[in-house]
Design an enzyme around this catalytic site. Structure first.
Site, short mmCIF file in Angstrom:
data_model
loop_
_atom_site.label_atom_id
_atom_site.label_comp_id
_atom_site.label_asym_id
_atom_site.label_seq_id
_atom_site.Cartn_x
_atom_site.Cartn_y
_atom_site.Cartn_z
N GLY A 190 -4.00 -7.99 -7.51
CA GLY A 190 -4.82 -8.61 -8.81
C GLY A 190 -5.15 -10.09 -8.55
N GLY B 81 -7.26 0.17 -7.49
CA GLY B 81 -6.07 -0.40 -6.75
C GLY B 81 -5.19 -1.43 -7.66
N GLU B 82 -5.80 -2.39 -7.94
CA GLU B 82 -5.34 -3.50 -8.48
C GLU B 82 -5.03 -3.63 -10.04
OE1 GLU B 82 -6.37 -7.19 -6.18
OE2 GLU B 82 -8.02 -6.10 -6.01
N MET B 83 -6.04 -2.94 -10.62
CA MET B 83 -6.18 -2.93 -12.17
C MET B 83 -4.71 -2.81 -12.86
SD MET B 83 -6.08 -0.64 -14.93
CE MET B 83 -6.49 0.80 -13.98
N SER C 156 -9.97 -4.97 -5.02
CA SER C 156 -10.41 -3.31 -5.22
C SER C 156 -11.72 -3.32 -4.90
CB SER C 156 -10.06 -3.18 -6.79
OG SER C 156 -8.66 -3.41 -7.17
#
Length: 891
Positions: free
Chosen positions: A523, A849-851, A683
């Site tokens: 993130g 992937g990060e959200m 991401s």
């Protein structure tokens, strides 16, 4: 030293040694037999389970098992269970259940499953949890591990067969959970991680690291070490021929410190010896004299008048950027409701299970006049950038970087970590080296998630419409810059989250301190500011007397409106994501209503996020080539530390080119073979490298159609090239305006709403997460199993960030002191997927992937407030903080 003759039956074959009886079984397996499926993470403390094997039908941790205690035993390792050509049903189950991401923990997990299912062929969740209590996993959140064990049980009981579960080659490439290309190798223990590479006659390194945060190096005396057995020598900063600086944006981080140490973990020298034990013994004989210097223990200390300047050419306040949209001060003055609060987030370790291992060796030149090539094997997510950083820092040009399989990374490998010292030692000693640090050393040397302090104001009118938002935040960048302002910049680009906020005033500051240096972490900036915004939204909803769900939906940004950067959006499916999760929210609120009194109370929290992908000016490339036999080869430096990028590249190609998956070959891990595609971070891989791939495939497809060709030979015969370079470049570019913070933003947003259901013991302050529900829109789904795996793992990581995890320099030394989440902390997870194709995404897709890190922590904190009536605004929300808040309220 006394020896013992030991006979052990390993994978069906009797082996015999005469050894020190205290020798760990793990050493016999890895070093003597080259059975590297059993991994080492936790420094032989038995904390991680990555080394698990089966001994006499029981799962044991081979790092703690003495060979002398198991004379005559029967041992099975993951290699003896099955091979990629003939896998065991348990290995197939882990592949088909999507339980394999980075794969580092997988062999240990599979062997634990083997012992459990041999004893209990139909275990319930409680039995699975008990069996796996010593096996750690950072990637999956454990949900798919449990599903894999259940599926393996069905296979073993004859209730299902793998071929019935496995997608067919004729099934659609898009939207189908095709097994990851690397999954079976990881399940069978044949995928090589950095420490698994055998390097003949390699020197082993041990590194002296500072255990004080700031000091001047007075003297180094290595004379006693040089005469010890097996020692090849000692390397200091004076022995490094290049700049001795690892530069991404600022050349401030040394490979080895020369004059000062600036944080706990800073490296000063390296000892090389024929064995790790000899290197460590010699390191203990080295004397380093340090003179303590003033310690900048916080941004406030660093920015105070008269504070020592940490770096000679950069002020402690090393970057700042305002963001001004409209007139926030006037809007707050005229608002019907305003809340003010201060929020703090902690330093945190990204916690990949694999230690920071690097191998460096020499390849002979092709002729006598060509200098030898230095090869670095590590776990970079940006191999071309890291290669150039190493070339400059070490003063040697003829190098290449090979990415091994990576035992997780979560942003940590945006930086060169152990590769600099390993490469420098290989050059200095003119010999191959292995640098295998402990997990304690790995934690000390690696970057961290930044700590933030945020002063927030948020206002709304009498109708519950947001009016203005202020967030003055300071980011503790630690001792070295890394990508410092990039993280703050990302936080500003996503500052207003999912909402339409007409007036915004923010000020971001990046400050050097003597704390651990910060860098990318899942993130990277937005999780911190989203924590503040989403808690502030709950505070304001409470003040207005509005339902938290309705308040957020009412204030959704709409197409044609602008974010805090002034960027107008044309696609914003956030309301649809909210409506999709509404039934789950209403059900959770109703269920918690019965637990609002007494010792144990339940609460429900909601939080949202709009995560940007494809930043201003981002660009990427990927090459495609058609071979003689019609195989499509993809060349792109697209690291896959577990997210599923290998699936993404192959499934997009299969879908677009209408070819089977086995007609595609990936080349992603070697700087000699790939183009510089940019970092596997932010991401961006699906959106950017996937976008470049689509461009290359479009060129190839057009050439094939024009030539009527099905392979490379036919293309060449028709006068066409067989290889094409695809490109993807975002339309917007340039920085934010330095005075207003207005400017370009992301091309694509991923939308997420999370519902947290928690239980809080008001006497102990302990919080237990009962369930997380996640509703997302990430464009067209390529592989649904990879999608849910990322979300489940992200929820688990986010809950750890909210409740337990904190890196404290000098105190956090292993997985126990880090409070690594175990399967016992596993909670129910529900995922609701909405699909809105992204117009500029590859086949409508974007990243994921990060959200999930953004809304998890605030959802949990909002749920704690709902349960107890008190706020914890400084992460993590440990029991002592909750107890203190309850006590303060009651006094």
């Amino acid at each position: 030293m006394q020896k013992k003759r030991v006979r052990i039956r390993i994978n069906g074959q009797w082996r015999e040694w005469i050894i020190d009886p205290k020798t760990a079984l793990l050493d016999l397996l890895r070093n003597d037999l080259r059975l590297t499926g059993a991994k080492q993470s936790c420094d032989r403390k038995g904390q991680c389970g990555a080394c698990t094997v089966v001994v006499n039908k029981k799962a044991v941790r081979s790092c703690l098992t003495r060979a002398g205690d198991i004379d005559g035993a029967d041992v099975i390792t993951v290699e003896g269970l099955g091979t990629p050509d003939n896998p065991h049903l348990i290995q197939e189950a882990f592949v088909l259940a999507g339980a394999i991401q980075c794969g580092f923990c997988t062999p240990g997990m599979i062997m634990t499953a083997k012992a459990l299912l041999d004893e209990n062929p139909d275990p319930d969740d409680a039995a699975i949890t008990q069996a796996f209590r010593r096996n750690l996993c950072r990637c999956t959140g454990y949900t798919k591990i449990i599903e894999a064990v259940r599926l393996a049980g069905r296979f073993l009981r004859g209730e299902a067969k793998p071929e019935e579960m496995r997608p067919l080659s004729t099934d659609p490439a898009m939207g189908t959970a095709h097994p990851r290309p690397s999954a079976l190798a990881k399940a069978c223990g044949t995928a090589y991680f950095s420490a698994d590479y055998p390097v003949q006659d390699a020197l082993e390194l041990a590194v002296w690291r500072s255990q004080v945060p700031h000091a001047r190096i007075v003297s180094i005396d290595a004379s006693a070490a040089l005469g010890l057995p097996g020692v090849a020598g000692v390397m200091t900063a004076d022995d490094i021929k290049g700049t001795n600086r690892l530069k991404i944006l600022v050349a401030d981080r040394p490979v080895l410190c020369q004059d000062e140490v600036r944080y706990i973990g800073d490296p000063v020298l390296a000892v090389a010896a024929d064995t790790k034990a000899h290197a460590e013994a010699a390191l203990a004989a080295v004397k380093v004299e340090l003179a303590p210097l003033s310690v900048l223990d916080s941004p406030a200390t660093a920015m105070a008048e008269g504070a020592v300047q940490l770096h000679p050419d950069m002020p402690n306040l090393c970057w700042q950027q305002p963001q001004i949209k409209g007139d926030a001060e006037d809007a707050l003055d005229h608002s019907a409701a305003v809340i003010e609060a201060r929020f703090k987030t902690q330093f945190n370790h990204q916690a990949p299970l694999e230690p920071e291992v690097t191998v460096a060796y020499w390849e002979a030149g092709e002729d006598a006049e060509e200098e030898d090539k230095l090869v670095i094997i590590g776990r970079s997510i940006n191999i071309h950038l890291h290669l150039s950083m190493l070339q400059a820092a070490l003063g040697y040009e003829n190098m290449k970087y090979i990415e091994a399989y990576s035992g997780g990374q979560f942003g940590i490998k945006i930086d060169v970590i152990s590769e600099g010292i390993a490469g420098a030692a290989a050059i200095h000693f003119k010999q191959a080296v292995r640098y295998v640090p402990s997990i304690t050393e790995s934690m000390q040397m690696a970057s961290k998630r930044h700590a933030f302090e945020m002063d927030v104001k948020l206002g709304a009118d009498q109708d519950g419409m947001l009016t203005a938002y202020c967030n003055d935040f300071v980011m503790d960048n630690g001792a070295y810059y890394s990508i410092g302002h990039v993280v703050c910049h990302r936080a500003l680009l996503m500052l207003s989250g999912s909402y339409n906020i007409p007036h915004v005033h923010a000020h971001a500051k990046v400050v050097y301190t003597n704390n651990p240096w910060g860098s990318a972490a899942r993130g990277a900036g937005p999780p911190q500011v989203t924590f503040a915004l989403e808690c502030a939204m709950q505070m304001l909803a409470d003040q207005l007397g509005m339902d938290a769900f309705a308040f957020r939906l009412k204030n959704s940004l709409q197409p044609g409106q602008s974010k805090s950067t002034g960027r107008v959006v044309d696609l914003w499916p956030f309301p649809e994501v909210m409506e999709a999760v509404r039934p789950a929210y209403e059900k959770a609120v109703q269920a918690a209503a019965a637990y609002k009194t007494g010792k144990i109370r339940r609460g429900v929290g909601i939080a949202t996020a709009a995560f940007g992908i494809g930043g201003p000016g981002d660009a990427s490339v990927a090459s495609v080539e058609l071979s003689d036999d019609g195989i499509i080869h993809i060349y792109a430096a697209a690291a896959d530390p577990g997210e599923g990028n290998d699936s993404m590249l192959t499934q997009l190609t299969a879908a677009y080119m209408n070819v089977p998956l086995d007609k595609i070959c990936l080349h992603t891990r070697d700087t000699d073979d790939t183009a510089a595609s940019g970092p596997a971070a932010g991401s961006r891989i699906t959106y950017m490298i996937g976008g470049a791939l689509m461009d290359g495939l479009a060129q190839l497809k057009a050439a094939m159609e024009e030539a009527g060709a099905t392979n490379g030979l036919e293309l060449e015969a028709a006068g066409q090239p067989r290889r094409f370079l695809g490109r993807k470049k975002n339309e917007d570019a340039g920085p934010l305006d330095e005075k207003t913070g207005q400017g370009p933003s992301f091309e694509s947003q991923v939308h997420c709403v999370q519902i947290a259901e928690v239980e809080v013991d008001t006497e102990t302050g302990k919080t237990r997460v009962l369930k997380m529900t996640t509703s997302v829109d990430a464009g067209k789904v390529i592989n649904p199993q990879n999608l849910t795996g990322q979300l489940e793992g992200g929820m688990d990581m986010g809950v750890g960030y909210a409740l337990r995890e904190e890196y404290i320099a000098g105190k956090t030394k292993d997985w126990l002191s880090f409070k690594f989440p175990t399967i016992k902390e596993n909670f129910e997870k529900e995922i609701i997927v909405h699909e809105t194709p992204r117009p500029k995404g590859p086949l409508g897709a974007t990243g994921i992937g990060e959200m999930c890190m953004l809304p998890t922590a605030p959802a949990v904190i909002n749920a704690i407030k709902d349960a107890t009536g008190v706020w914890v605004t400084h992460l993590p929300a440990t029991p002592d903080k909750i107890k203190a808040a309850l006590a303060a309220r009651n006094n």
